[in-house]
Design an enzyme around this catalytic site. Structure first.
Site, mmCIF file in Angstrom:
data_model
loop_
_atom_site.group_PDB
_atom_site.id
_atom_site.type_symbol
_atom_site.label_atom_id
_atom_site.label_comp_id
_atom_site.label_asym_id
_atom_site.label_seq_id
_atom_site.Cartn_x
_atom_site.Cartn_y
_atom_site.Cartn_z
ATOM 1 N N GLU A 53 0.866 -1.171 0.000
ATOM 2 C CA GLU A 53 0.000 0.000 0.000
ATOM 3 C C GLU A 53 0.910 1.231 0.000
ATOM 4 O O GLU A 53 1.795 1.336 0.866
ATOM 5 C CB GLU A 53 -0.892 0.006 1.247
ATOM 6 C CG GLU A 53 -1.786 1.218 1.246
ATOM 7 C CD GLU A 53 -2.769 1.303 2.409
ATOM 8 O OE1 GLU A 53 -2.794 0.384 3.247
ATOM 9 O OE2 GLU A 53 -3.494 2.316 2.456
ATOM 10 N N ARG A 278 5.308 -12.480 9.949
ATOM 11 C CA ARG A 278 5.897 -11.148 9.753
ATOM 12 C C ARG A 278 7.288 -11.113 10.341
ATOM 13 O O ARG A 278 7.541 -11.736 11.377
ATOM 14 C CB ARG A 278 5.103 -10.115 10.547
ATOM 15 C CG ARG A 278 3.897 -9.568 9.901
ATOM 16 C CD ARG A 278 3.272 -8.536 10.825
ATOM 17 N NE ARG A 278 3.606 -7.195 10.389
ATOM 18 C CZ ARG A 278 2.964 -6.574 9.405
ATOM 19 N NH1 ARG A 278 1.973 -7.166 8.771
ATOM 20 N NH2 ARG A 278 3.309 -5.359 9.054
ATOM 21 N N LYS A 288 4.327 0.842 9.919
ATOM 22 C CA LYS A 288 4.415 2.063 9.113
ATOM 23 C C LYS A 288 3.905 3.256 9.899
ATOM 24 O O LYS A 288 4.412 4.358 9.737
ATOM 25 C CB LYS A 288 3.603 1.899 7.828
ATOM 26 C CG LYS A 288 4.336 1.110 6.774
ATOM 27 C CD LYS A 288 3.681 1.336 5.420
ATOM 28 C CE LYS A 288 3.190 0.034 4.861
ATOM 29 N NZ LYS A 288 2.452 0.168 3.614
HETATM 30 P P1 ATP Z 1 -0.157 -1.558 6.867
HETATM 31 O O1 ATP Z 1 -0.226 -1.559 8.350
HETATM 32 O O2 ATP Z 1 -0.177 -0.187 6.260
HETATM 33 O O3 ATP Z 1 -1.038 -2.553 6.178
HETATM 34 P P2 ATP Z 1 1.971 -3.248 6.053
HETATM 35 O O4 ATP Z 1 3.310 -3.195 6.699
HETATM 36 O O5 ATP Z 1 1.158 -4.482 6.122
HETATM 37 O O6 ATP Z 1 1.282 -2.008 6.631
HETATM 38 P P3 ATP Z 1 1.659 -3.267 3.180
HETATM 39 O O7 ATP Z 1 1.996 -2.200 2.232
HETATM 40 O O8 ATP Z 1 0.248 -3.720 3.271
HETATM 41 O O9 ATP Z 1 2.163 -2.797 4.577
HETATM 42 O O10 ATP Z 1 2.618 -4.496 2.950
HETATM 43 C C1 ATP Z 1 2.877 -5.059 1.688
HETATM 44 C C2 ATP Z 1 3.234 -6.498 1.851
HETATM 45 O O11 ATP Z 1 4.369 -6.637 2.696
HETATM 46 C C3 ATP Z 1 2.105 -7.276 2.486
HETATM 47 O O12 ATP Z 1 1.938 -8.481 1.761
HETATM 48 C C4 ATP Z 1 2.577 -7.529 3.870
HETATM 49 O O13 ATP Z 1 2.059 -8.731 4.352
HETATM 50 C C5 ATP Z 1 4.099 -7.562 3.730
HETATM 51 N N1 ATP Z 1 4.738 -7.131 4.967
HETATM 52 C C6 ATP Z 1 4.544 -5.982 5.626
HETATM 53 N N2 ATP Z 1 5.256 -5.953 6.762
HETATM 54 C C7 ATP Z 1 5.928 -7.120 6.831
HETATM 55 C C8 ATP Z 1 6.827 -7.701 7.779
HETATM 56 N N3 ATP Z 1 7.178 -7.069 8.895
HETATM 57 N N4 ATP Z 1 7.326 -8.934 7.508
HETATM 58 C C9 ATP Z 1 6.982 -9.566 6.382
HETATM 59 N N5 ATP Z 1 6.135 -9.091 5.456
HETATM 60 C C10 ATP Z 1 5.608 -7.878 5.665
#
Ligand code: ATP
Ligand code: MG
Length: 582
Positions: A53, A278, A288
């Site tokens: 996102e 994660r 974020k």
């Molecule tokens: P938000 O809280 O804004 O949803 P987010 O960190 O999940 O934040 P996204 O942009 O939705 O951000 O993440 C893009 C992809 O990265 C998603 O598939 C998410 O699952 C993965 N992702 C985000 N943070 C992590 C993390 N700490 N470890 C592994 N994968 C991650």
């Protein structure tokens, strides 16, 4: 030379069966794909996507997901798309889109011509919403967001049906079209899926599909004033793109039944959602929202501050894409969330830089040394090895003269036991040069601070060995004063003092755990002259000190370096990292 501590091998053996497999560790997602290939479930295809996102910069957690998605596609001869999940115009910005594109590319991955946006599919998603209304599977609801929450129930209590749940198809179609036409204010109505208000899974209690938002979107402008919810968009976007394995993080496990429900009700191509853990890192936050707070409140200098766990921050710090990819491979994937030691990331970066970084000499806290018996005005060029790990990197010349700088901490007037560096009367080796002996100490009469040393050198020890076989216990680095280049060097430490700053159980905000000494700036450093032509992004090992990288703040006449990582792991840290990952 540096050798990898054995404990690390043991501790990480579950994800790296042997060194040659280090970049292709087996894990449950790989096994699922292998099984799908065996049964020809997706016609032999492997097609993944990375769906950020654009509401912030990418961080090291995203790197894990990027490496996994692009890595699986590459391994199985498949494809991986980059898709922006841009369904929430309030928090999304073009700046974020651009940084994400730059960062994924920098990490070393290529989506070819497959750069997509969920907003590309808004019209199709709208059509599908109409289809569900016509099938009696979706309705327009007039409850306010607060009322929707109250009607939803809890984990232990079922929800209640909305009073608007049984509107006729005609009325729903009319209202939904008028929602799109902009007739109603934000928050006044939603489109909801008609599933089951008593479902034990809260995500299935008539989830919202569309909300009214009179907000300008960075790509579609003011074309839309209704926007699909993540759950209504994500699976259908995957379906449109022919994704086979929709890999996401564990918090979406409870959303999978909804992902499946939409695709089944619409009767369209159905990818498989798979969840993994994660990445969490000690002494770091990876949310974020928290990272945005650090930027907005000025706790760091920006998204690319070298203390940030963002990819742009790590890049500025001097971390390499290769080192980050090696780290992501080592942490592997699993079904339980844990926390990985930051020192493991540092270890991977160090291991990579050890192979590629040129060695140079730099003095961070200079102490002047005069070699009394060295001829005034004379300079000689001594040979220095560029990288003992890689003889093909060759040698360079380093100038030596009568006045030098050494590191302040390499001299003690009153040396403690086991301190083998320079002290009054003692002899040490100057790296690539001569043996010197300390013959005098000059102090500031007011403060008593040592401001200059006097030494003698032994001309017979040129190159660093004594023909008579006498030994010294220490070798120190130095820079010729007349040839030295001044530089600013920024030393970084953990941004947080607490291993898990995101844990707010003590009732404190995470910013209360910030490390006030996470940045130390040294303004008066002295570098060997070969660094005169160093460019932003160039990486070096400063002998005995660590790995350093030229900062973009560098300007003509003003060299600025960042310390990327210190030279050695402490074994204790690595041992702990091994245990927690093992
Ligand atoms: P938000 O809280 O804004 O949803 P987010 O960190 O999940 O934040 P996204 O942009 O939705 O951000 O993440 C893009 C992809 O990265 C998603 O598939 C998410 O699952 C993965 N992702 C985000 N943070 C992590 C993390 N700490 N470890 C592994 N994968 C991650
Ligand atoms: Mg997310």
């Amino acid at each position: 030379m540096y050798s990898r501590p054995a404990i690390l091998e043991v501790g990480l053996s579950s994800t790296s069966p042997d060194a040659s497999q280090a970049d292709k560790p087996s894990h449950f997602i790989r096994e699922i794909i292998l099984e799908d290939l065996r049964t020809n479930r997706f016609g032999g295809r492997v097609h993944t996507r990375f769906p950020p996102e654009p509401n912030g910069y990418l961080h090291i957690g995203h790197a894990k997901s990027i490496c996994l998605n692009f890595g699986l596609a590459a391994e199985f001869g498949g494809k991986c798309n980059l898709r922006f999940d841009d369904t929430n115009p309030c928090k999304e910005e073009v700046e974020y889109v651009e940084s994400i594109i730059e960062d994924v590319r920098w990490l070393g991955f290529d989506w070819e011509d497959r750069l997509y946006y969920a907003s590309d599919y808004f019209e199709q998603l709208y059509e599908w919403a109409i289809q569900l209304i016509k099938a009696g599977k979706a309705y327009v609801c007039d409850l306010s967001p607060e009322e929707i929450r109250q009607y939803r129930g809890t984990l232990t209590e079922p929800g209640r049906n909305s009073p608007w749940r049984d509107r006729s198809v005609e009325e729903n179609l009319d209202l939904f079209q008028r929602m799109r036409a902009g007739e109603f204010p934000d928050g006044s109505r939603t489109l909801r899926a008609k599933i089951d208000m008593a479902s034990p899974n809260l995500n299935l209690r008539d989830p919202v599909m569309y909300r009214i938002l009179h907000a300008t979107h960075h790509r579609t402008g003011d074309k839309w004033c209704i926007y699909p919810m993540y759950d209504f968009a994500h699976g259908q976007c995957d379906s449109i793109e022919g994704i086979t394995h929709s890999v996401c993080t564990l918090e979406f496990e409870d959303h999978r039944p909804l992902y499946d429900w939409y695709l089944d009700q619409l009767g369209i191509y159905h990818p498989q959602q798979i969840e993994f853990d994660r990445l969490n890192l000690t002494y770091t936050v990876l949310s974020k929202r928290k990272l945005l707070t650090l930027v907005q409140k000025g706790y760091v200098r920006g998204w690319d501050d070298p203390r940030m766990p963002t990819l742009s921050g790590l890049r500025r710090r001097g971390y390499t894409p290769e080192g980050i990819r090696a780290f992501c491979s080592r942490v592997g994937v699993s079904k339980t969330n844990g926390i990985v030691e930051l020192s493991l990331l540092e270890h991977c970066i160090r291991e990579d830089l050890n192979k590629r970084a040129q060695r140079v000499m730099a003095v961070l806290r200079p102490l002047r040394v005069v070699i009394d018996n060295y001829p005034e005005g004379q300079t000689e060029e001594l040979d220095a090895v560029n990288n003992p790990e890689d003889p093909s990197m060759g040698t360079r010349k380093v100038p030596f003269s009568r006045v030098l700088y050494i590191e302040r901490e390499d001299f003690r007037e009153d040396p403690p036991k086991h301190y083998y560096r320079l002290a009054p009367g003692r002899e040490v080796r100057l790296r690539y040069a001569y043996f010197i002996r300390c013959t005098g100490v000059v102090k500031d009469p007011a403060t008593g601070e040592v401001v200059e040393l006097h030494c003698s050198y032994d001309p017979a020890t040129r190159g660093g060995n004594a023909p008579d076989g006498r030994k010294v216990k220490s070798t120190i680095h130095w820079v010729s004063a007349a040839h030295a280049i001044p530089a600013e060097v920024r030393l970084y430490d953990n941004l947080f003092l607490k291993p898990n700053p995101a844990d707010e159980s003590e009732g404190k905000d995470f910013t209360e755990y910030l490390n006030p000494e996470s940045l130390v700036v040294l303004e008066d450093c002295k570098l060997e002259p070969s660094l005169r032509t160093a460019k932003p992004g160039d990486r070096f090992q400063f002998e005995r000190l660590g790995y350093f990288c030229v900062d973009p703040d560098t300007a003509p006449g003003r060299l600025v370096f960042n310390r990327t990582v210190q030279l050695r792991d402490t074994l204790a840290k690595i041992e702990k990292a091994g245990k927690e990952n093992g």
